[in-house]
Design a protein around this motif. Structure first.
Motif, short mmCIF file in Angstrom:
data_model
loop_
_atom_site.label_atom_id
_atom_site.label_comp_id
_atom_site.label_asym_id
_atom_site.label_seq_id
_atom_site.Cartn_x
_atom_site.Cartn_y
_atom_site.Cartn_z
N LEU A 1 -34.98 4.73 -11.55
CA LEU A 1 -35.79 5.48 -10.60
C LEU A 1 -36.45 6.67 -11.28
O LEU A 1 -37.65 6.94 -11.07
N LEU B 1 -40.56 7.08 -11.72
CA LEU B 1 -41.27 8.23 -11.19
C LEU B 1 -42.04 8.95 -12.29
O LEU B 1 -43.18 9.39 -12.08
N GLY C 1 -45.58 7.85 -11.25
CA GLY C 1 -45.76 8.81 -10.16
C GLY C 1 -47.21 9.19 -9.99
O GLY C 1 -48.05 8.95 -10.85
N LYS D 1 -47.30 7.39 -2.09
CA LYS D 1 -46.40 7.18 -3.22
C LYS D 1 -45.23 8.14 -3.17
O LYS D 1 -44.08 7.77 -3.46
N TYR E 1 -41.14 7.19 -3.09
CA TYR E 1 -40.10 7.69 -4.01
C TYR E 1 -39.06 8.53 -3.26
O TYR E 1 -37.88 8.55 -3.65
N GLN F 1 -36.62 6.15 -1.89
CA GLN F 1 -35.76 5.65 -2.96
C GLN F 1 -34.66 6.65 -3.30
O GLN F 1 -33.48 6.29 -3.47
N LEU G 1 -39.85 14.99 -8.06
CA LEU G 1 -40.50 14.65 -6.80
C LEU G 1 -40.87 15.92 -6.02
O LEU G 1 -41.94 15.99 -5.41
#
Length: 711
Positions: A495, A499, A503, A517, A521, A524, A559
């Motif tokens: 993950l 990303l 990303g 998007k 994420y 996730q 993120l």
């Protein structure tokens, strides 16, 4: 007579004849007088019969219930009323025969007056006899009601028997749990009923017409046939001097002596009422504890049920049985003056209530004993069933492990429950009232109670077997947890890498695409966090050390940064597009300056983490462009700029057509497309010149105005 007709005193045998005739007439006159006197005596006798006939009938040494007493008096009044009417008929008939003695001379006023005076005397005798009858009737009651009041005739008289019987009852009043002890009827109701009976003695004269009225109707109603048979002449019977008189019933009503008798009778009841009330307060001896035990038994037994003490049930039962026995041995009949108090209804109700409470007590004890055994056996079955099931998850395994620990801790307490349970069943064995009628269900409970120790031993063995099974399941789950932990680390690394590589870092993305998007994420990461939480729960269960998954933390931090830069980018795009599209003349340079400064400051805070990312670089460039453009916008928005100045700017930018600055279509976007920011120096000079020209124009206007005023 001799000398008046053809006979002379000198006739032969005339003297003897005269004597015989005189003697015959004298005998007839004497017979008439005797008949009249006999009639007077007869009417007096009938009046005496009325006076001697009691309207109230009391059987000696008999105690009456109120209903039977009232019924006896109703029958007596009806019989006496019939007798009085019959006697009045006899008096009328005799008076009619006596009237025949005066019929021939009734037209003579003096004779008529004397006759009606005689009738009035007979009327007076009848009135007196009816009054005397009422008084004597009330005296019958008064004699049976001795009084303690000074001055009463019956004060201190020895009571030979109790005239009335009152039932002593337990009366349940609305809103009260414990019934009150009262008499039925109450002394007040009894007094009112007796008083009503006393005033009803006048009913014997109800509908009875006076003798004068009867004679008037009888004589004036004679038919010709009757007169012919009796060989008497018709007369008009009337009394011109007659006065309006009340009926016999009214005469009996207005009798002061009778009213005094009624008052004395009421006084006797008033004197005994207090004694009865005092008697009821002490018999049976009141006890708040006993009353609560009998009449609030549900509340009392619920308290015992909460305590779960068989000894409390035994004590309660013993007290209720003692209450019942005390009640049964209580005196049934007692007397207060002329009243007999019958405690039979009260004793019966208390006895039945005691029996009811005893039955309820045994029933609750059986229910508790049955519930204790059933609850213990059901708890054994439920625990073994839960522990024997194969756990599908670690939560199931954890629940089974905790249940086993609790079951082991509960064993001593369950063992201690055996003695109270046995004590309850031993107490129930003393229930001889219901033991043979409880049926097969109770027999099944007794059998379970006998098998309880054996079942408890088997339960302990099954717990140990379940413990071994739980340990086996623990090893399997620990192996699965190690595998899940490794797999989780791999997922977090993938993950974080995805990303980083895929990303929304490209500046060319639309804001909606970037946020889609980011949402993907974010889901996730949420799934990985939930997975991490479950793994940590398993690690806690097995006592393993927990550690933070670094790749997951890095992905979450990246993120958050991306979310922040795209929020700034989206906000900047919306603001800059608005500035570019709106009419140039409506631009607010101060608001644009504030927005540019705050956006630039927020973007620079992200430089350390995102300065190599395209989205950050592009956003910073756009902001810097507007930063450089701000002086140009300020200069072009000043009021001194005239159309000629815009024409000079258009020539400088190489535009053939003039700018229509007053049009809503003229916007900042047009100037940006012409790269006006590269002509910043020209615009500054243009604005400076415009300001100077505007000042010159103002000075010229002032000079013109001065000269205009001078001329």
């Amino acid at each position: 007579m001799p000398g008046w007709t053809k006979l002379w005193w000198s006739s032969q045998g005339i003297v003897e004849y005269y004597v015989r005739e005189c003697k015959g007439h004298a005998d007839k006159l004497q017979a008439t007088v005797n008949d009249f006197k006999l009639g007077v005596q007869y009417t007096q006798h009938l009046c005496k019969v009325i006076a001697d006939t009691p309207v109230i009938s009391i059987e000696n040494k008999r105690t009456y219930d109120l209903e039977k007493f009232q019924e006896r008096q109703r029958q007596q009044r009806a019989a006496v009323k019939e007798k009085v009417h019959r006697i009045l008929d006899l008096v009328t008939d005799r008076m009619a025969k006596m009237f025949d003695f005066f019929r021939a001379d009734y037209s003579n006023e003096s004779i008529r007056v004397e006759w009606h005076r005689f009738v009035m005397k007979v009327e007076k005798d009848i009135e007196d006899s009816l009054k005397l009858q009422g008084r004597r009737s009330l005296m019958e009651i008064e004699k049976a009601l001795p009084s303690d009041r000074p001055g009463d005739k019956n004060q201190g008289d020895k009571i030979e028997w109790q005239l009335f019987r009152l039932r002593v009852e337990a009366v349940s009043n609305t809103g009260e749990v414990v019934p009150s002890i009262e008499t039925r009827p109450s002394v007040s109701d009894l007094k009112n009923a007796v008083t009503k009976g006393c005033t009803s003695v006048r009913e014997v004269a109800e509908g009875a017409n006076r003798v004068e009225e009867r004679l008037t109707a009888l004589v004036n109603g004679e038919t010709d046939v009757e007169l012919e048979e009796k060989k008497i002449a018709r007369v008009r019977y009337e009394n011109p001097d007659a006065q309006v008189q009340g009926s016999y019933q009214e005469v009996m009503t207005h009798d002061a002596e009778k009213d005094n008798l009624v008052k004395r009778i009421n006084g006797a009841f008033a004197a005994v009422a207090g004694k009865v009330e005092a008697k009821l307060k002490v018999t049976p001896t009141p006890s708040e504890e006993r009353e609560s035990r009998l009449w609030a038994s549900n509340k009392q037994l619920n308290r015992i049920k909460k305590n779960q003490e068989h000894t409390s049930y035994k004590d309660y039962l013993d007290k209720v049985v003692r209450d019942r026995d005390d009640n049964d041995t209580m005196e049934t009949i007692t007397s207060v003056a002329f009243l007999q108090l019958d405690y039979s209804p009260l004793k019966e109700k208390y006895h039945n209530q005691c029996e009811y409470v005893i039955d309820i007590c045994w029933k609750l004890l059986r229910e508790e004993a049955s519930s204790d055994v059933t609850a213990m056996l059901n708890s054994f079955d439920d625990v073994i069933k839960e522990l024997s099931a194969e756990p599908a998850t670690r939560s199931d395994l954890n629940r089974q492990s905790n249940l086993y620990t609790k079951a082991i801790a509960d064993l001593p307490g369950q063992q201690r429950q055996f003695d109270p349970i046995n004590a309850k069943f031993n107490l129930l064995a003393q229930d001889t009232r219901n033991g043979a009628s409880l049926g097969p269900e109770w027999e099944a409970i007794l059998k379970k109670r006998e098998e309880l120790p054996t079942i408890a031993d088997n339960y302990k063995q099954r717990l140990e077997e379940c413990k071994k099974q739980i340990d086996t399941y623990k090893e399997q789950f620990k192996t699965d947890l190690d595998s899940n932990l490794r797999q989780f680390a791999t997922h977090c690394e993938q993950l974080q890498r995805d990303l980083r590589d895929n990303g929304p870092y490209a500046a060319g993305l639309q804001s909606s695409e970037a946020f889609a998007k980011l949402a993907f994420y974010r889901r996730q990461i949420a799934e990985r966090e939930a997975e991490e939480k479950k793994i940590h729960e398993g690690m806690d269960f097995f006592g393993m050390d927990k550690s933070v998954q670094q790749d997951l933390a890095t992905a979450k931090a990246d993120l958050d940064l991306l979310t922040r830069i795209w929020e700034l980018t989206d906000s900047w795009r919306r603001n800059s597009d608005s500035w570019k599209k709106q009419p140039f003349k409506t631009l607010d340079s101060e608001q644009i300056t504030d927005t540019v400064d705050s956006s630039r400051k927020a973007v620079l805070l992200l430089r350390k983490d995102l300065e190599r990312r395209e989205v950050w670089v592009k956003l910073r460039e756009d902001i810097e462009l507007f930063k450089r453009l701000l002086p140009v916008i300020d200069d072009l928005l000043i009021k001194s700029i005239r159309p000629r100045h815009w024409a000079q700017l258009a020539d400088q930018l190489g535009v053939e057509e003039k700018f229509d600055t007053e049009s809503d279509e003229f916007s900042l976007d047009i100037l940006l497309n012409l790269r006006v920011e590269k002509q910043a120096e020209f615009v500054v000079n243009l604005a400076t010149a415009a300001r100077q020209e505007a000042k010159i124009e103002q000075d010229i206007q002032k000079i013109e105005e001065t000269w205009r005023n001078m001329l």
